[in-house]
Design a protein around this motif. Sequence first.
Motif, short mmCIF file in Angstrom:
data_model
loop_
_atom_site.label_atom_id
_atom_site.label_comp_id
_atom_site.label_asym_id
_atom_site.label_seq_id
_atom_site.Cartn_x
_atom_site.Cartn_y
_atom_site.Cartn_z
N LYS A 38 0.85 -1.19 0.00
CA LYS A 38 0.00 0.00 0.00
C LYS A 38 0.89 1.23 0.00
CE LYS A 38 -3.74 -2.27 2.40
NZ LYS A 38 -4.55 -2.36 3.60
N VAL A 39 0.72 2.07 -1.01
CA VAL A 39 1.52 3.28 -1.16
C VAL A 39 0.59 4.49 -1.00
CG1 VAL A 39 3.02 4.61 -2.69
CG2 VAL A 39 3.09 2.12 -2.74
N LEU A 40 1.00 5.44 -0.16
CA LEU A 40 0.26 6.68 0.03
C LEU A 40 1.16 7.84 -0.35
CD1 LEU A 40 -2.25 8.20 1.05
CD2 LEU A 40 -1.21 8.17 3.31
N LEU A 41 0.73 8.61 -1.35
CA LEU A 41 1.46 9.78 -1.81
C LEU A 41 0.72 11.02 -1.32
CD1 LEU A 41 2.02 8.54 -5.45
CD2 LEU A 41 3.57 8.32 -3.52
N THR A 42 1.45 11.92 -0.68
CA THR A 42 0.82 13.06 -0.03
C THR A 42 1.54 14.35 -0.38
OG1 THR A 42 0.34 11.61 1.85
CG2 THR A 42 0.06 13.95 2.21
N VAL A 43 0.78 15.43 -0.53
CA VAL A 43 1.34 16.76 -0.61
C VAL A 43 0.90 17.47 0.66
CG1 VAL A 43 1.37 18.95 -1.84
CG2 VAL A 43 1.24 16.83 -3.11
N LYS A 49 8.73 25.17 1.34
CA LYS A 49 8.59 24.37 0.12
C LYS A 49 9.34 23.05 0.18
CE LYS A 49 6.06 27.21 -2.20
NZ LYS A 49 4.68 26.91 -2.48
N GLU A 50 10.38 22.99 0.99
CA GLU A 50 11.18 21.77 1.02
C GLU A 50 10.48 20.66 1.78
OE1 GLU A 50 15.23 22.19 2.12
OE2 GLU A 50 15.47 24.04 1.01
N LYS A 51 10.61 19.48 1.26
CA LYS A 51 10.10 18.25 1.88
C LYS A 51 8.60 18.28 2.14
CE LYS A 51 14.38 16.71 3.81
NZ LYS A 51 15.06 15.96 4.81
N ARG A 52 7.84 18.82 1.21
CA ARG A 52 6.40 18.75 1.38
C ARG A 52 5.77 17.62 0.59
NH1 ARG A 52 3.58 23.66 -1.68
NH2 ARG A 52 1.88 22.30 -1.20
N GLN A 53 6.49 17.03 -0.34
CA GLN A 53 6.02 15.85 -1.08
C GLN A 53 6.42 14.63 -0.25
OE1 GLN A 53 4.49 16.46 -4.07
NE2 GLN A 53 5.02 18.62 -4.05
N ARG A 54 5.46 13.79 0.06
CA ARG A 54 5.74 12.68 0.97
C ARG A 54 5.22 11.37 0.39
NH1 ARG A 54 3.74 12.61 7.22
NH2 ARG A 54 4.47 10.53 7.69
N ALA A 55 5.99 10.33 0.54
CA ALA A 55 5.60 8.99 0.09
C ALA A 55 5.73 8.03 1.27
CB ALA A 55 6.48 8.54 -1.07
N GLU A 56 4.69 7.26 1.51
CA GLU A 56 4.69 6.25 2.57
C GLU A 56 4.32 4.91 1.94
OE1 GLU A 56 1.95 7.19 5.66
OE2 GLU A 56 2.59 9.26 5.80
N PHE A 67 7.45 -0.98 6.96
CA PHE A 67 6.97 0.37 6.71
C PHE A 67 8.14 1.29 6.44
CE2 PHE A 67 6.05 4.65 8.26
CZ PHE A 67 4.94 4.95 7.50
N ALA A 68 7.94 2.19 5.48
CA ALA A 68 8.96 3.21 5.21
C ALA A 68 8.26 4.47 4.72
CB ALA A 68 9.95 2.73 4.16
N GLU A 69 8.92 5.60 4.95
CA GLU A 69 8.41 6.87 4.46
C GLU A 69 9.56 7.75 4.03
OE1 GLU A 69 6.25 8.88 7.52
OE2 GLU A 69 7.92 8.84 8.91
N SER A 70 9.25 8.68 3.12
CA SER A 70 10.27 9.58 2.62
C SER A 70 9.62 10.90 2.24
CB SER A 70 10.97 8.97 1.41
OG SER A 70 11.92 9.85 0.90
N SER A 71 10.34 12.00 2.48
CA SER A 71 9.85 13.33 2.12
C SER A 71 10.91 14.05 1.30
CB SER A 71 9.56 14.15 3.38
OG SER A 71 8.54 13.56 4.12
#
Length: 111
Positions: A38-43, A49-56, A67-71
């Motif tokens: 399950k992938v969740l992509l978030t703005v 402005k930095e690190k506001r795009q996030r992927a979990e 589980f992993a996440e990255s911004s």
Amino acid sequence: MNLTISGHHLEVTPALRAHVTDKLDIISKHFDQVVDVKVLLTVEKQKEKEKRQRAECNVHVKGSDLFAESSHSDLYVAVNELVEKLDRQVVRYKDRIQNHHHGAIKRELMA
């Protein structure tokens, strides 16, 4: 492998879906017992402005959940970093399973 890609505050475009799918193929090449991803992509709505795009990502493998996440400021780069983190976790999990079974065999042979 069941793959669910969803977006929060953004629309998941076909190009973005293809990028995530291509990157996640690396994980299935290293470990074939992946059941569900399950992938969740978030703005995120931050002033900076930095690190506001996030992927979990939640990966359900046989016997465990990873589980992993990255911004990052770029969503594609965040997905790439996410897959690198997950790949390390999957390889470590696979080694741990294999080492566990080999240790049991060695103990039986020594007894």
